[in-house]
Design an enzyme around this catalytic site. Structure first.
Site, short mmCIF file in Angstrom:
data_model
loop_
_atom_site.label_atom_id
_atom_site.label_comp_id
_atom_site.label_asym_id
_atom_site.label_seq_id
_atom_site.Cartn_x
_atom_site.Cartn_y
_atom_site.Cartn_z
CG HIS A 358 -2.01 -1.06 1.11
ND1 HIS A 358 -1.92 -2.27 1.75
CD2 HIS A 358 -3.17 -1.08 0.40
CE1 HIS A 358 -3.01 -2.99 1.48
NE2 HIS A 358 -3.77 -2.29 0.66
CG HIS A 362 -1.86 -0.17 -4.44
ND1 HIS A 362 -2.37 -1.18 -5.21
CD2 HIS A 362 -2.88 0.27 -3.64
CE1 HIS A 362 -3.65 -1.37 -4.91
NE2 HIS A 362 -3.98 -0.50 -3.97
CG HIS A 400 -7.39 3.53 -3.74
ND1 HIS A 400 -6.30 3.73 -4.57
CD2 HIS A 400 -7.30 2.26 -3.29
CE1 HIS A 400 -5.60 2.61 -4.61
NE2 HIS A 400 -6.18 1.71 -3.86
CG ASP A 401 -5.27 1.81 -0.48
OD1 ASP A 401 -6.19 1.75 0.35
OD2 ASP A 401 -5.02 0.90 -1.29
CG ASP A 509 -8.03 -1.54 -4.21
OD1 ASP A 509 -6.82 -1.26 -4.29
OD2 ASP A 509 -8.61 -1.69 -3.12
#
Length: 610
Positions: A358, A362, A400-401, A509
């Protein structure tokens, strides 16, 4: 059982379970495809008919090699019974019967040779070790080889002694051959039914199917109308929406007061919206990197890992600036390139470099994959994307992360982490990611020139997208998606645009198996490495070790095959109903699954030697 022997055929079955058939608008064929068990939506003169996955599964063809094996099995069975009937004492002296027996021996030999070829083909497909890890596969092969040797000897040797021995052995092997026949038939049957193990249906789908079946039993238009009304609300997930009867004005005032207030824009807010601000689409991207993007940005085998050795976390900023410039989003949405760069820089810098998985690479990969869906799979047309929609999809993917600690939600809840306490154990990571994105958006004023309605639209869709990346919600969200696809009014360009946004980001994802093996393998060891570090911490703290987080028990190959079978392949098959062009690329998933199948024994050996 040598389950890995059947993995490739299994994947092909899954691949065929779902799909969208495209027929001309208004075609009678639409109403003939499996009755009313379909949903359809119109794009550029075509109706895409989405067929119920269970019904469609019945039409999946049997692979050619299995059809051949079934035919040979039937012929082999007939020959065995012919041999039994023609070798009785009454038939020994009959010349015609002797000639017939000779011919049957030749045919029998040919069929046995075909069985040898079949075994060879399966060994090539799944690997010699994987195929013969099943005792019965070894037993089958030995029977075939012994049978061939016996027939050849029977042709070439004469004499009463050999004839007596041959009679005994041939009698034994006839029974063994019959056993082989039923064994192979059951094996082929198992292969052909294997795909059904991974069909996941929700109660909602079953309820809709029952109601449709019920509607077929009535001729009363009022009853049919009521049933269709129920189907619509179930598939739209609006069964809990209030129905106001009687005097509505006061009730609506109480029920929808927040929505009414949201539409009111103060004079101060109106003054803050500057409609005459125009920004150019210029952004400072290194020329060599720009050329690299131009050549590779739509390739799934893009070797972006090497880019990070040169550009570090700034590569995400360069990618986002490239997308926004290419799609002319700066000028269209009145976004300052400088403010945008500051915002994305903060996102990139707050991806933790120490995370194996993560991290900013990514984020780059997921954003790259979302853009692939938009451009290569034509979601830009299917979803009728506006410039605002582009900005939502790309920024949400990039963020998103953000600030991910390298530990999952289960660990955060079990250790009473601040994030779990803040968000009440409800998708704490995903809540934090979306909150962090909007904090940076506010601090950099990147969306300051959006109207209130545009900002609220952006915020609603972005938050929902990021929350959809919580894998704990995969099953529920997947079933909601299938329920919408099963409706008669699915519209990816309007009312269902939001669920499509969520689906695209979640698909990106979990897209590692969708990539060529050289990239997929790197991602596999990165994500499992991160899992195993969490498992080490859980063990140290005396906590239950989360699934796949125990390095001593996790078979790398089996973990990926399970990931493909239960999450990725069904999800991508369903997504291909929305994006028909995606079907051209799904074969990569089955190829990767086949590659992992050949490594199961290798990783099991590594585990056994720890």
């Amino acid at each position: 059982m040598a389950e890995e022997q059947n993995l490739q055929d299994d994947s092909k079955k899954n691949l065929g379970q779902m799909g969208a058939k495209v027929v001309p608008r208004g075609s009678k064929e639409i109403s003939n495809i499996l009755g009313d068990r379909r949903s359809s939506y119109n794009i550029e003169g075509y109706d895409r008919v989405v067929v119920d996955e269970i019904t469609d599964h019945k039409n999946v063809g049997i692979p050619l090699i299995d059809k051949i094996v079934i035919i040979l099995v039937v012929l082999f069975t007939l020959l065995v019974f012919i041999n039994f009937s023609f070798t009785s004492n009454d038939a020994k002296e009959d010349a015609d019967i002797e000639k017939t027996l000779f011919i049957t021996k030749i045919i029998e030999l040919v069929i046995l040779i075909f069985f040898i070829l079949e075994i060879s083909f399966r060994c090539i497909s799944v690997g010699f070790i994987s195929y013969f890890s099943d005792f019965w596969a070894i037993f089958d092969a030995l029977i075939i080889i012994a049978s061939i040797i016996l027939i050849i000897l029977d042709f070439n040797l004469d004499g009463d002694a050999f004839t007596t021995i041959s009679k005994v052995l041939r009698g034994i092997f006839r029974f063994l051959r019959l056993f082989l026949v039923f064994r192979k038939f059951n094996q082929v049957k198992k292969i052909n039914n294997a795909g059904a193990r991974y069909v996941v249906r929700s109660p909602v789908e079953k309820v809709i199917e029952i109601m449709r079946d019920l509607a077929d039993q009535f001729e009363d238009p009022d009853i049919i109308k009521q049933l269709n009304w129920g189907i619509t609300h179930i598939s739209n997930n609006t069964v809990y929406e209030p129905i106001i009867e009687g005097k509505k004005s006061e009730a609506l005032g109480w029920l929808y007061q927040p929505q009414q207030q949201q539409q009111q824009i103060s004079q101060e807010q109106r003054r803050s919206i500057s409609f005459d601000v125009v920004f150019t689409n210029e952004s400072h991207i290194p020329e060599q990197l720009r050329e690299d993007f131009e050549q590779n940005i739509l390739n799934l085998d893009y070797d972006y890992f090497s880019l990070f050795q040169k550009y570090d976390s700034s590569i995400l900023t360069h990618l986002m600036c490239y997308y926004f410039q290419k799609e002319q989003l700066f000028s269209s949405l009145r976004i300052s390139p400088d403010s945008f760069k500051k915002c994305v820089d903060r996102l990139a810098q707050n991806y933790h470099k120490e995370n194996l998985y993560h991290n900013v690479i990514h984020a780059f990969d997921v954003t790259h994959t979302v853009y692939f869906f938009i451009q290569k799979c034509n979601f830009k047309e299917i979803g009728k994307l506006s410039k605002l929609d582009y900005s939502i999809l790309l920024l949400s993917a990039a963020a998103h992360d953000v600030d991910h600690p390298g530990l999952n939600n289960i660990f955060l809840s079990n250790t009473r982490h601040d994030l779990a306490m803040t968000y009440n154990d409800r998708s704490p990571l995903e809540q934090h990611h979306s909150s962090t994105l909007f904090r940076y958006i506010r601090e950099t004023d990147v969306l300051m020139h959006f109207t209130l309605s545009d900002f609220k639209y952006f915020r609603e869709k972005s938050i929902n997208m990021i929350l959809s990346t919580d894998n704990a919600m995969h099953g529920k969200d997947y079933n909601k998606l299938k329920a919408r696809l099963a409706s008669n009014d699915f519209d990816p360009g309007s009312k269902d645009k939001g669920i499509c946004f969520d689906t695209l980001l979640h698909a990106a994802d979990i897209s590692n198996p969708f990539k060529p093996m050289k990239n997929y393998e790197q991602w596999t060891f990165r994500v499992l490495g991160e899992f195993w570090l969490q498992g080490d911490k859980e063990k140290e703290l005396g906590l239950p070790i989360t699934m796949l987080c125990d390095r001593r028990t996790t078979n790398v190959a089996k973990s990926q095959i399970g990931f493909i079978d239960f999450m990725v392949l069904p999800y991508y098959n369903t997504l291909s109903q929305i994006l028909p062009q995606l079907s051209d690329y799904i074969e990569q998933i089955t190829e990767n699954k086949k590659a992992w199948a050949g490594q199961i024994d290798h990783y099991q050996t590594l585990l056994n030697t720890q």
